[in-house]
Design a protein around this motif. Sequence first.
Motif, mmCIF file in Angstrom:
data_model
loop_
_atom_site.group_PDB
_atom_site.id
_atom_site.type_symbol
_atom_site.label_atom_id
_atom_site.label_comp_id
_atom_site.label_asym_id
_atom_site.label_seq_id
_atom_site.Cartn_x
_atom_site.Cartn_y
_atom_site.Cartn_z
ATOM 1 N N GLY A 52 9.628 28.623 -23.645
ATOM 2 C CA GLY A 52 9.308 29.840 -22.925
ATOM 3 C C GLY A 52 8.907 30.944 -23.891
ATOM 4 O O GLY A 52 8.492 32.012 -23.486
ATOM 5 N N TYR A 53 9.028 30.679 -25.190
ATOM 6 C CA TYR A 53 8.645 31.630 -26.230
ATOM 7 C C TYR A 53 7.179 31.425 -26.592
ATOM 8 O O TYR A 53 6.588 30.411 -26.238
ATOM 9 C CB TYR A 53 9.484 31.424 -27.499
ATOM 10 N N ASP A 54 6.609 32.339 -27.370
ATOM 11 C CA ASP A 54 5.256 32.069 -27.850
ATOM 12 C C ASP A 54 5.317 31.663 -29.318
ATOM 13 O O ASP A 54 6.343 31.768 -29.973
ATOM 14 C CB ASP A 54 4.290 33.235 -27.591
ATOM 15 N N LYS A 98 5.908 27.220 -21.251
ATOM 16 C CA LYS A 98 6.252 26.947 -19.858
ATOM 17 C C LYS A 98 5.681 28.056 -18.982
ATOM 18 O O LYS A 98 5.690 29.201 -19.397
ATOM 19 C CB LYS A 98 7.767 26.858 -19.712
ATOM 20 N N PRO A 99 5.182 27.723 -17.797
ATOM 21 C CA PRO A 99 5.147 26.382 -17.208
ATOM 22 C C PRO A 99 4.154 25.500 -17.959
ATOM 23 O O PRO A 99 3.105 25.955 -18.399
ATOM 24 C CB PRO A 99 4.706 26.617 -15.765
ATOM 25 N N LEU A 100 4.541 24.246 -18.107
ATOM 26 C CA LEU A 100 3.776 23.312 -18.933
ATOM 27 C C LEU A 100 2.522 22.806 -18.242
ATOM 28 O O LEU A 100 2.537 22.509 -17.051
ATOM 29 C CB LEU A 100 4.653 22.103 -19.296
ATOM 30 N N ALA A 130 -2.475 18.472 -20.664
ATOM 31 C CA ALA A 130 -2.875 18.978 -21.984
ATOM 32 C C ALA A 130 -1.814 18.643 -23.034
ATOM 33 O O ALA A 130 -2.138 18.242 -24.155
ATOM 34 C CB ALA A 130 -3.119 20.480 -21.931
ATOM 35 N N MET A 131 -0.550 18.794 -22.667
ATOM 36 C CA MET A 131 0.545 18.480 -23.574
ATOM 37 C C MET A 131 0.498 16.996 -23.947
ATOM 38 O O MET A 131 0.610 16.636 -25.122
ATOM 39 C CB MET A 131 1.883 18.822 -22.911
ATOM 40 N N SER A 132 0.280 16.151 -22.960
ATOM 41 C CA SER A 132 0.222 14.710 -23.208
ATOM 42 C C SER A 132 -0.950 14.345 -24.107
ATOM 43 O O SER A 132 -0.805 13.531 -25.019
ATOM 44 C CB SER A 132 0.096 13.950 -21.885
ATOM 45 N N ARG A 133 -2.111 14.935 -23.835
ATOM 46 C CA ARG A 133 -3.284 14.650 -24.685
ATOM 47 C C ARG A 133 -2.999 15.031 -26.130
ATOM 48 O O ARG A 133 -3.364 14.310 -27.059
ATOM 49 C CB ARG A 133 -4.514 15.407 -24.178
ATOM 50 N N SER A 134 -2.336 16.168 -26.322
ATOM 51 C CA SER A 134 -2.006 16.608 -27.675
ATOM 52 C C SER A 134 -1.066 15.615 -28.361
ATOM 53 O O SER A 134 -1.295 15.209 -29.504
ATOM 54 C CB SER A 134 -1.378 18.003 -27.628
ATOM 55 N N LEU A 135 -0.023 15.208 -27.652
ATOM 56 C CA LEU A 135 0.935 14.276 -28.236
ATOM 57 C C LEU A 135 0.278 12.924 -28.529
ATOM 58 O O LEU A 135 0.469 12.361 -29.610
ATOM 59 C CB LEU A 135 2.148 14.092 -27.328
ATOM 60 N N VAL A 136 -0.499 12.424 -27.580
ATOM 61 C CA VAL A 136 -1.185 11.147 -27.794
ATOM 62 C C VAL A 136 -2.078 11.240 -29.027
ATOM 63 O O VAL A 136 -2.069 10.363 -29.896
ATOM 64 C CB VAL A 136 -2.005 10.732 -26.546
#
Length: 136
Positions: A97-99, A115-117, A121-127
């Motif tokens: 929740g922080y920047d 958040k909100p996530l 996009a988060m998954s693409r970054s991790l992959v």
Amino acid sequence: MSSIGTIAAAARAPLTGRRVLVIEDEYFIADDITRELASLGAEVIGPIGEIEEAQRVLRAGTVIDGALLDINIRSSMVFPLARELKTRNVPFLFTTGYDKATLSPEFQDVPVFEKPLDLPAMSRSLVGMMLRGGTA
């Protein structure tokens, strides 16, 4: 399966055979993250909602291919775990929740998803990080 079929399957489930540690103490967010990663073929370790439990998993030598870490877990900062993952060259990203401005310089190269996530996009970054084998 043809090579085209194999490529298509890998595109749909790029994390098949990969173990992803999820450290998140908010139930619904943890559930959403777990479902998203499972849809990509990942075996999810967790979700873990306590720093001490996460430390036990790391000390046990559990194989971890990638990780998502909420920065603040029950009023404790996750940075010691992040340092351990960095030492092991495990790609990870932060959810929070922080920047990003609140991060110390040692973690400026780590992607931060607020958040909100945005789960896709988060998954693409991790992959992408896991396929490249790095954090940035």
